[in-house]
Design a protein around this motif. Structure first.
Motif, PDB file in Angstrom:
ATOM      1  N   ALA A  97     -14.812  -1.049   2.595  1.00  0.00           N
ATOM      2  CA  ALA A  97     -13.896  -0.434   3.556  1.00  0.00           C
ATOM      3  C   ALA A  97     -13.092  -1.497   4.287  1.00  0.00           C
ATOM      4  O   ALA A  97     -11.900  -1.327   4.552  1.00  0.00           O
ATOM      5  N   SER A  98     -13.734  -2.618   4.578  1.00  0.00           N
ATOM      6  CA  SER A  98     -13.059  -3.722   5.256  1.00  0.00           C
ATOM      7  C   SER A  98     -11.940  -4.291   4.385  1.00  0.00           C
ATOM      8  O   SER A  98     -10.866  -4.647   4.879  1.00  0.00           O
ATOM      9  N   LEU A  99     -12.158  -4.360   3.087  1.00  0.00           N
ATOM     10  CA  LEU A  99     -11.102  -4.833   2.184  1.00  0.00           C
ATOM     11  C   LEU A  99      -9.897  -3.899   2.225  1.00  0.00           C
ATOM     12  O   LEU A  99      -8.750  -4.349   2.200  1.00  0.00           O
ATOM     13  N   GLY A 100     -10.143  -2.612   2.296  1.00  0.00           N
ATOM     14  CA  GLY A 100      -9.044  -1.646   2.397  1.00  0.00           C
ATOM     15  C   GLY A 100      -8.268  -1.832   3.685  1.00  0.00           C
ATOM     16  O   GLY A 100      -7.037  -1.778   3.700  1.00  0.00           O
ATOM     17  N   ARG A 104      -4.303  -2.869   4.072  1.00  0.00           N
ATOM     18  CA  ARG A 104      -3.325  -2.100   4.853  1.00  0.00           C
ATOM     19  C   ARG A 104      -2.664  -2.957   5.936  1.00  0.00           C
ATOM     20  O   ARG A 104      -1.464  -2.850   6.179  1.00  0.00           O
ATOM     21  N   LEU A 105      -3.450  -3.834   6.573  1.00  0.00           N
ATOM     22  CA  LEU A 105      -2.891  -4.729   7.581  1.00  0.00           C
ATOM     23  C   LEU A 105      -1.825  -5.634   6.970  1.00  0.00           C
ATOM     24  O   LEU A 105      -0.731  -5.792   7.539  1.00  0.00           O
ATOM     25  N   MET A 106      -2.128  -6.205   5.826  1.00  0.00           N
ATOM     26  CA  MET A 106      -1.159  -7.091   5.153  1.00  0.00           C
ATOM     27  C   MET A 106       0.098  -6.317   4.752  1.00  0.00           C
ATOM     28  O   MET A 106       1.217  -6.786   4.959  1.00  0.00           O
ATOM     29  N   GLU A 107      -0.086  -5.128   4.173  1.00  0.00           N
ATOM     30  CA  GLU A 107       1.048  -4.337   3.702  1.00  0.00           C
ATOM     31  C   GLU A 107       1.908  -3.801   4.846  1.00  0.00           C
ATOM     32  O   GLU A 107       3.126  -3.757   4.724  1.00  0.00           O
ATOM     33  N   ARG A 108       1.289  -3.368   5.927  1.00  0.00           N
ATOM     34  CA  ARG A 108       2.039  -2.720   7.008  1.00  0.00           C
ATOM     35  C   ARG A 108       2.594  -3.696   8.032  1.00  0.00           C
ATOM     36  O   ARG A 108       3.701  -3.526   8.526  1.00  0.00           O
ATOM     37  N   ARG A 109       1.801  -4.676   8.400  1.00  0.00           N
ATOM     38  CA  ARG A 109       2.222  -5.572   9.482  1.00  0.00           C
ATOM     39  C   ARG A 109       2.525  -6.979   8.995  1.00  0.00           C
ATOM     40  O   ARG A 109       3.447  -7.616   9.478  1.00  0.00           O
ATOM     41  N   PHE A 128      -4.511  -8.693  -3.736  1.00  0.00           N
ATOM     42  CA  PHE A 128      -5.865  -9.188  -4.005  1.00  0.00           C
ATOM     43  C   PHE A 128      -6.906  -8.291  -3.337  1.00  0.00           C
ATOM     44  O   PHE A 128      -7.885  -7.888  -3.961  1.00  0.00           O
ATOM     45  N   TYR A 129      -6.683  -7.972  -2.050  1.00  0.00           N
ATOM     46  CA  TYR A 129      -7.626  -7.105  -1.328  1.00  0.00           C
ATOM     47  C   TYR A 129      -7.718  -5.733  -1.977  1.00  0.00           C
ATOM     48  O   TYR A 129      -8.798  -5.164  -2.101  1.00  0.00           O
ATOM     49  N   ALA A 130      -6.599  -5.179  -2.396  1.00  0.00           N
ATOM     50  CA  ALA A 130      -6.602  -3.862  -3.054  1.00  0.00           C
ATOM     51  C   ALA A 130      -7.391  -3.920  -4.359  1.00  0.00           C
ATOM     52  O   ALA A 130      -8.194  -3.012  -4.656  1.00  0.00           O
ATOM     53  N   ASN A 131      -7.183  -4.976  -5.140  1.00  0.00           N
ATOM     54  CA  ASN A 131      -7.904  -5.122  -6.405  1.00  0.00           C
ATOM     55  C   ASN A 131      -9.402  -5.317  -6.180  1.00  0.00           C
ATOM     56  O   ASN A 131     -10.226  -4.751  -6.904  1.00  0.00           O
TER      57      ASN A 131
END
Length: 151
Positions: A97-100, A104-109, A128-131
């Protein structure tokens, strides 16, 4: 008492898990329970590992809250027994869950605050986190099918 092979196994197991920031007594309790065929009481754990019952209790509670072991009530008594969980993926669910959340933090902010190479680095990190999340979720799902469901 532990055999020499059991002692060596536990020493190596503890060394490896301490590298993952697991306290030594907690790793010893978990390792001990992994090779037990039957649930063990705190008294049995403390005696075998040559630690105080208080330290065994603290370590068992930590491993239980981390999802590595579980309690087994003993009928007719208040005594608590512990066993290693069969569903090995459970402790990794929070990390997954932390990876997700990191993705999201990287993608959004993250992409909004960086430019050029730094922006690409953040996009790559998000990917990388998504994978990693997808891979871990897959492994946990496969393990959950293998494990005996325990509530």
């Amino acid at each position: 008492m532990l055999t020499e092979d059991q002692r060596r196994f536990l020493d190596e197991f503890v060394t490896l898990l301490v590298g993952w920031n697991m306290p030594a007594n907690a790793a010893r309790v978990y390792g001990f329970l992994l090779y037990q065929n039957e649930p063990a009481s705190l008294d049995e754990i403390a005696e075998a590992l040559e630690i105080s019952k208080s330290n065994a209790c603290k370590a068992a509670k930590m491993m239980e809250s981390a999802g590595h072991i579980r309690r087994v009530p003993e009928r007719g008594t208040k005594r608590v027994l512990y066993v290693a969980r069969e569903d090995f993926g459970t402790p990794f669910l929070l990390r997954t869950a932390s990876l997700g959340a990191l993705n999201r933090l990287m993608e959004r902010r993250g992409v909004r605050i960086a430019q050029g190479k730094a922006n690409q680095r953040i996009q790559d990190l998000a990917s990388f986190y998504a994978n990693m999340q997808a891979a871990m979720e897959h492994v946990v799902a496969v393990d959950s099918k293998r494990a005996d469901p325990i509530i």
